[in-house]
Design a protein around this motif. Structure first.
Motif, mmCIF file in Angstrom:
data_model
loop_
_atom_site.group_PDB
_atom_site.id
_atom_site.type_symbol
_atom_site.label_atom_id
_atom_site.label_comp_id
_atom_site.label_asym_id
_atom_site.label_seq_id
_atom_site.Cartn_x
_atom_site.Cartn_y
_atom_site.Cartn_z
ATOM 1 N N GLU A 155 0.860 -1.206 0.086
ATOM 2 C CA GLU A 155 0.017 0.029 -0.041
ATOM 3 C C GLU A 155 0.873 1.115 -0.078
ATOM 4 O O GLU A 155 1.201 1.992 1.189
ATOM 5 C CB GLU A 155 -0.988 0.127 1.066
ATOM 6 C CG GLU A 155 -1.825 -1.068 1.168
ATOM 7 C CD GLU A 155 -2.884 -1.214 2.408
ATOM 8 O OE1 GLU A 155 -2.634 -0.289 3.116
ATOM 9 O OE2 GLU A 155 -3.762 -1.793 2.511
ATOM 10 N N PRO A 156 1.610 1.671 -1.045
ATOM 11 C CA PRO A 156 2.420 2.617 -1.101
ATOM 12 C C PRO A 156 1.764 4.084 -1.044
ATOM 13 O O PRO A 156 1.165 4.448 -2.048
ATOM 14 C CB PRO A 156 3.093 2.597 -2.671
ATOM 15 C CG PRO A 156 2.114 1.841 -3.491
ATOM 16 C CD PRO A 156 1.096 1.045 -2.539
ATOM 17 N N ARG A 157 2.086 4.706 0.169
ATOM 18 C CA ARG A 157 1.772 6.007 0.512
ATOM 19 C C ARG A 157 2.923 6.784 0.954
ATOM 20 O O ARG A 157 3.435 6.675 2.085
ATOM 21 C CB ARG A 157 0.723 5.954 1.537
ATOM 22 C CG ARG A 157 -0.518 5.418 1.452
ATOM 23 C CD ARG A 157 -1.777 5.462 2.501
ATOM 24 N NE ARG A 157 -2.993 4.869 2.164
ATOM 25 C CZ ARG A 157 -3.369 3.775 3.077
ATOM 26 N NH1 ARG A 157 -2.577 3.521 3.930
ATOM 27 N NH2 ARG A 157 -4.444 2.992 2.737
ATOM 28 N N PRO A 158 3.409 7.863 0.163
ATOM 29 C CA PRO A 158 4.617 8.543 0.378
ATOM 30 C C PRO A 158 4.280 9.426 1.464
ATOM 31 O O PRO A 158 3.141 9.880 1.640
ATOM 32 C CB PRO A 158 4.620 9.223 -1.029
ATOM 33 C CG PRO A 158 3.878 8.550 -1.937
ATOM 34 C CD PRO A 158 2.878 8.071 -1.320
ATOM 35 N N ARG A 159 4.851 9.434 2.466
ATOM 36 C CA ARG A 159 4.858 10.481 3.525
ATOM 37 C C ARG A 159 6.208 11.177 3.984
ATOM 38 O O ARG A 159 7.153 10.675 4.031
ATOM 39 C CB ARG A 159 4.551 9.662 4.963
ATOM 40 C CG ARG A 159 3.092 9.068 4.925
ATOM 41 C CD ARG A 159 2.758 8.084 6.244
ATOM 42 N NE ARG A 159 1.468 7.845 6.447
ATOM 43 C CZ ARG A 159 1.008 6.515 5.980
ATOM 44 N NH1 ARG A 159 1.814 5.701 5.544
ATOM 45 N NH2 ARG A 159 -0.336 6.135 6.085
ATOM 46 N N ASN A 160 6.083 12.291 4.009
ATOM 47 C CA ASN A 160 7.085 13.261 4.335
ATOM 48 C C ASN A 160 7.670 12.826 5.700
ATOM 49 O O ASN A 160 6.895 13.027 6.786
ATOM 50 C CB ASN A 160 6.916 14.792 4.058
ATOM 51 C CG ASN A 160 6.832 15.050 2.719
ATOM 52 O OD1 ASN A 160 6.990 14.471 1.797
ATOM 53 N ND2 ASN A 160 6.857 16.585 2.387
ATOM 54 N N LEU A 161 9.192 13.031 6.128
ATOM 55 C CA LEU A 161 9.430 12.771 7.393
ATOM 56 C C LEU A 161 9.742 14.036 7.759
ATOM 57 O O LEU A 161 9.701 15.095 7.409
ATOM 58 C CB LEU A 161 10.877 11.841 7.331
ATOM 59 C CG LEU A 161 10.485 10.512 6.870
ATOM 60 C CD1 LEU A 161 12.085 9.832 6.904
ATOM 61 C CD2 LEU A 161 9.348 9.765 7.474
ATOM 62 N N ALA A 162 10.144 14.188 9.288
ATOM 63 C CA ALA A 162 10.220 15.473 9.714
ATOM 64 C C ALA A 162 11.455 16.266 9.295
ATOM 65 O O ALA A 162 12.335 15.601 8.718
ATOM 66 C CB ALA A 162 10.632 15.205 11.406
ATOM 67 N N ASN A 163 11.388 17.505 9.381
ATOM 68 C CA ASN A 163 12.256 18.294 8.579
ATOM 69 C C ASN A 163 13.378 18.520 9.701
ATOM 70 O O ASN A 163 13.287 19.278 10.383
ATOM 71 C CB ASN A 163 11.580 19.642 8.221
ATOM 72 C CG ASN A 163 12.563 20.168 7.007
ATOM 73 O OD1 ASN A 163 13.554 20.054 6.947
ATOM 74 N ND2 ASN A 163 11.660 20.993 5.968
ATOM 75 N N ILE A 164 14.769 18.340 8.831
ATOM 76 C CA ILE A 164 15.891 18.597 9.566
ATOM 77 C C ILE A 164 16.286 20.188 9.589
ATOM 78 O O ILE A 164 16.817 20.688 10.519
ATOM 79 C CB ILE A 164 17.178 17.881 9.507
ATOM 80 C CG1 ILE A 164 16.802 16.259 9.390
ATOM 81 C CG2 ILE A 164 17.997 18.284 10.292
ATOM 82 C CD1 ILE A 164 17.664 15.334 9.048
ATOM 83 N N GLY A 165 16.097 20.728 8.566
ATOM 84 C CA GLY A 165 16.350 22.127 8.127
ATOM 85 C C GLY A 165 17.702 22.104 7.331
ATOM 86 O O GLY A 165 18.585 22.867 7.402
ATOM 87 N N LEU A 166 17.992 21.016 6.571
ATOM 88 C CA LEU A 166 19.389 20.873 5.789
ATOM 89 C C LEU A 166 19.215 21.907 4.845
ATOM 90 O O LEU A 166 18.309 22.242 4.150
ATOM 91 C CB LEU A 166 19.259 19.508 5.145
ATOM 92 C CG LEU A 166 19.501 18.135 6.211
ATOM 93 C CD1 LEU A 166 19.439 17.124 5.323
ATOM 94 C CD2 LEU A 166 20.787 18.326 6.892
ATOM 95 N N LEU A 167 20.436 22.561 4.533
ATOM 96 C CA LEU A 167 20.887 23.319 3.695
ATOM 97 C C LEU A 167 21.568 22.848 2.434
ATOM 98 O O LEU A 167 21.771 23.535 1.687
ATOM 99 C CB LEU A 167 21.363 24.611 4.288
ATOM 100 C CG LEU A 167 20.812 25.618 5.403
ATOM 101 C CD1 LEU A 167 21.360 26.412 5.844
ATOM 102 C CD2 LEU A 167 19.262 25.917 4.900
ATOM 103 N N GLU A 168 22.147 21.692 2.638
ATOM 104 C CA GLU A 168 22.984 20.851 1.704
ATOM 105 C C GLU A 168 22.813 19.622 1.909
ATOM 106 O O GLU A 168 22.276 19.012 3.081
ATOM 107 C CB GLU A 168 24.528 21.479 1.922
ATOM 108 C CG GLU A 168 24.986 21.235 3.274
ATOM 109 C CD GLU A 168 26.586 21.410 3.394
ATOM 110 O OE1 GLU A 168 26.850 21.956 2.623
ATOM 111 O OE2 GLU A 168 27.112 21.190 4.480
ATOM 112 N N LYS A 169 23.201 18.883 0.853
ATOM 113 C CA LYS A 169 23.106 17.210 0.876
ATOM 114 C C LYS A 169 23.788 16.596 2.446
ATOM 115 O O LYS A 169 24.924 17.411 2.617
ATOM 116 C CB LYS A 169 23.486 16.728 -0.293
ATOM 117 C CG LYS A 169 23.409 15.221 -0.378
ATOM 118 C CD LYS A 169 23.874 14.703 -1.520
ATOM 119 C CE LYS A 169 23.977 13.246 -1.686
ATOM 120 N NZ LYS A 169 24.467 12.590 -3.101
ATOM 121 N N PRO A 170 23.227 15.781 2.976
ATOM 122 C CA PRO A 170 23.945 15.210 4.204
ATOM 123 C C PRO A 170 25.104 14.391 3.618
ATOM 124 O O PRO A 170 25.177 14.003 2.480
ATOM 125 C CB PRO A 170 22.974 14.222 4.733
ATOM 126 C CG PRO A 170 21.898 14.091 3.777
ATOM 127 C CD PRO A 170 21.765 15.447 2.825
#
Length: 706
Positions: A155-170
């Motif tokens: 049951e593919p349901r895309p969900r956003n995870l909590a935002n870290i506030g990244l300004l560049e790629k980890p």
């Protein structure tokens, strides 16, 4: 030869690296490919790691996605035209997940069948730059540094995870799947600057570390440990809750490794261009030289090393095997193994050795059985199992099932490890996967014959193997329907009560309706047969099968389906020559749908029944004029036959009484409708209207005495 000769010691533990296969895929340079290898000895997917089409002699050559077994045998290849792949990985049931730059994923089976799923508006707008696949889902990182997760491919349901506030790629990141997390939810470990964030759907928690930046990260197969490679060339191993630090190893390398992967749950592999470093739990290490790039594949008890030339397995030598083969070992299992060899040489020392371990003989047999399961080399397996069988003969009681089960397991494992099959499962992986899981794997690879043999050998049901084979036969066969149905019946009839419904459904989906109908003729369960016939528009046949089953619920299901779908005339035509269907429809309609019953009687030319229905339902009407009109219609029908002359007379008198009662209501202003004749006369007397009563007496010829 003693296998311990090839072992290497790391502190107080031994490790071994065994060549399992010579790769059959030709001259492939893995450094030029995006590679994804499935765990549990699974397949390997390769695609050219190019952002643009490769130009050869001025012509653009499109990318090919290739899927190989662990032995390098090609399973399938096909042209890739679905977009630029940023990451690949394998989910359960050997499904290949490809994360696309444009913000979606493609789920493929081993033979190219695919479905594409969007990861949502954010992913579509900003695009994907990285992704990690786990056994039942995927986590993707967008260009605006937002993590998006699908935790169930079913049951593919895309969900956003909590935002870290990244300004560049980890710098690096990895995931802790729900089934490995004590909280049973997905967590993403994200390394940025000097610290690591643990992110889920609700919050992002900073672990407040100071050892970063971290260039590589890997979570152990059991989800309990986290390996981090620091900016200054150190390997730091810590628990996933960051409470316990287990190792801090300095590699003395100026550059981060190309890959970092766990070898089981107790050691870490680091891969640079020319070497692989194995770091054990104590901080000691082993170094292996390689030419070029290899692919490291973490397993629950080992790691696979896949190079252009060979596939190897590296793991810690299990204790049972160390006890037997370590140089100078005096463990009971080692003595039992020696005793067996001495017995073969007819040496009297065999009896002395057995006597010396008499008190520990049962444990020695257990250890030999366990050790045999840990070996890949067949002759060594046989040698250890002979020792176990030899020791068992000296015991008054020992459960034979342990030895029998290991023999069975090794026969299956040796069969699937063959290069033509190419599934190098260890005994631990086999026990984790289970026999049913292995059968599913073989079915996914269309190795139906081996899957059937495994089921028969282990005495487990083989129905799903036969059904899967039949479905594949339906899709791939070019023979005529009669031949295909006969071939399938001849094979499936080996099993009693096997269902043909799934095979028929596949035939119908493949556009072979005639074949589907033929296959359903073999179906013994009407509850599976009838719904599929209805979906195939075979209404008449579906009703016939439902009636033959004697299941009234199934007959009703069919009737209701047909009633919704068909015009009334067609519906009644189909059921007309089926007495049981007609009787059940009549029972239902009498209770629930009078109009349907009326239409049914009219269509069937059952005029008297129709008149009876009019007469009975007449009392539910409130409008007297409408009631009289309907009764006149019934009276007319009754009058057409001499056999219903009494009914005609009663109906005529009922009409007359209704007329008179309506007149009385208008004149006296009291309710009279629906009273019997006697009650109507009585009420006239009661209301002081004897003349009205006398009129009713004369109209209906009521006796003076009454």
């Amino acid at each position: 030869m003693n296998p311990s000769i090839s072992w290497q010691q790391v502190h107080d533990k031994f490790y071994r690296k065994e060549k399992i296969y010579t790769m059959n895929w030709g001259n492939i340079d893995l450094s030029k490919y995006l590679v994804a290898a499935s765990p549990f000895g699974g397949p390997i997917a390769l695609i050219r790691n190019d952002k643009r089409l490769v130009a050869i002699n001025g012509q653009n050559i499109k990318q090919m996605l290739q899927i190989y077994t662990s032995s390098g045998k090609l399973l399938h290849q096909f042209q890739w035209d679905k977009g630029s792949i940023v990451a690949m990985g394998w989910a359960k049931n050997e499904q290949l997940i490809c994360a696309l730059e444009q913000g979606s994923i493609v789920i493929l089976d081993l033979f190219g069948s695919s479905i594409q799923i969007s990861l949502g508006e954010d992913a579509k707008e900003f695009g994907i730059i990285d992704a990690v696949v786990f056994n039942d889902g995927v986590v993707a990182l967008t260009n605006n540094f937002q993590f998006i997760a699908i935790t169930s491919l079913h049951e593919p349901r895309p969900r956003n995870l909590a935002n870290i506030g990244l300004l560049e790629k980890p710098d690096c990141w990895d995931i802790l799947p729900p089934d490995q997390n004590i909280g049973r939810h997905l967590e993403v470990y994200v390394a940025t600057k000097k610290t690591v964030f643990v992110v889920d759907q609700i919050r992002a928690q900073d672990q407040l570390l100071q050892k970063g930046p971290f260039h590589k990260m890997a979570i152990s197969p059991n989800g309990k440990l986290l390996a981090l490679y620091t900016f200054d060339g150190r390997l730091w191993v810590v628990s996933t809750d960051f409470q316990v630090s287990l190792a801090d190893f300095k590699t003395n390398s100026d550059s981060p490794p190309l890959q970092m992967a766990w070898c089981g749950n107790d050691s870490v592999l680091l891969h640079w261009d020319d070497i692989i470093l194995l770091v054990g739990p104590s901080g000691d290490y082993l170094k292996f030289s390689y030419e070029g790039v290899v692919q490291l594949v973490s397993e629950i008890d080992c790691a696979r090393i896949i190079s252009s030339e060979k596939c190897e397995v590296i793991n810690r030598v299990p204790k049972a095997n160390v006890d037997i083969f370590r140089i100078g070992s005096t463990s009971p299992s080692a003595i039992l193994y020696d005793a067996r060899e001495q017995y073969d040489e007819k040496s009297p020392k065999a009896d002395e050795n057995i006597r010396s371990i008499r008190l520990y003989l049962s444990q020695a047999v257990d250890a030999c059985i366990e050790a045999a399961g840990n070996e890949f080399e067949v002759n060594l397996q046989k040698s250890i199992l002979k020792a176990a069988s030899f020791g068992k003969a000296f015991l008054d009681y020992y459960p034979s099932a342990r030895l029998v089960d290991m023999n069975r397991s090794l026969r299956i494992l040796n069969a699937i490890r063959h290069p033509d099959v190419g599934i190098p499962l260890t005994i631990s992986q086999y026990q984790e996967l289970t026999a049913e899981g292995l059968v599913s794997t073989l079915i996914n690879r269309r190795l139906f014959s081996i899957a059937k043999s495994v089921c028969d050998y282990l005495e487990i049901p083989s129905d799903r193997v036969l059904i899967s084979w039949a479905c594949y036969k339906v899709k791939s066969s070019i023979e005529d329907e009669e031949s295909v149905s006969r071939i399938i019946f001849d094979k499936l009839s080996e099993r009693k009560n096997i269902s043909y419904a799934e095979v028929a459904k596949e035939a119908y989906r493949s556009g072979r309706t005639k074949l589907a109908t033929k296959l359903l003729e073999f179906e013994s369960c009407a509850a599976d047969q009838v719904p599929l016939l209805l979906s195939m528009q075979q209404d008449d046949l579906a009703l016939k099968k439902a009636i033959e089953s004697g299941d009234t619920d199934l007959v009703y299901l069919t009737l209701f389906h047909m009633k919704r779908k068909l015009q009334s005339a067609e519906f009644f035509r189909i059921i007309n020559d089926k007495p049981l269907a007609c009787a059940l429809l009549e029972i239902y309609a009498k209770q629930q749908d009078p109009q349907l019953l009326r239409d049914f009687y009219y269509q069937d030319d059952r005029r008297v029944s129709s008149a009876n229905l009019i007469f009975i339902s007449n009392y539910k009407q409130t409008n007297v004029e409408a009631r009289i009109s309907e009764l006149k219609a019934a009276w007319k029908i009754y009058g057409e036959s001499k056999t219903t002359s009494n009914e005609a007379k009663v109906t005529e008198e009922t009409i007359k009484l209704l007329h008179l009662q309506q007149q009385l209501e208008n004149e006296i202003n009291h309710p009279f409708v629906d009273l019997s004749l006697n009650d109507t006369i009585l009420k006239c007397f009661t209301l002081q209207h004897p003349n009205k009563a006398s009129k009713l007496k004369s109209e209906f010829k009521v006796a003076d005495k009454k």
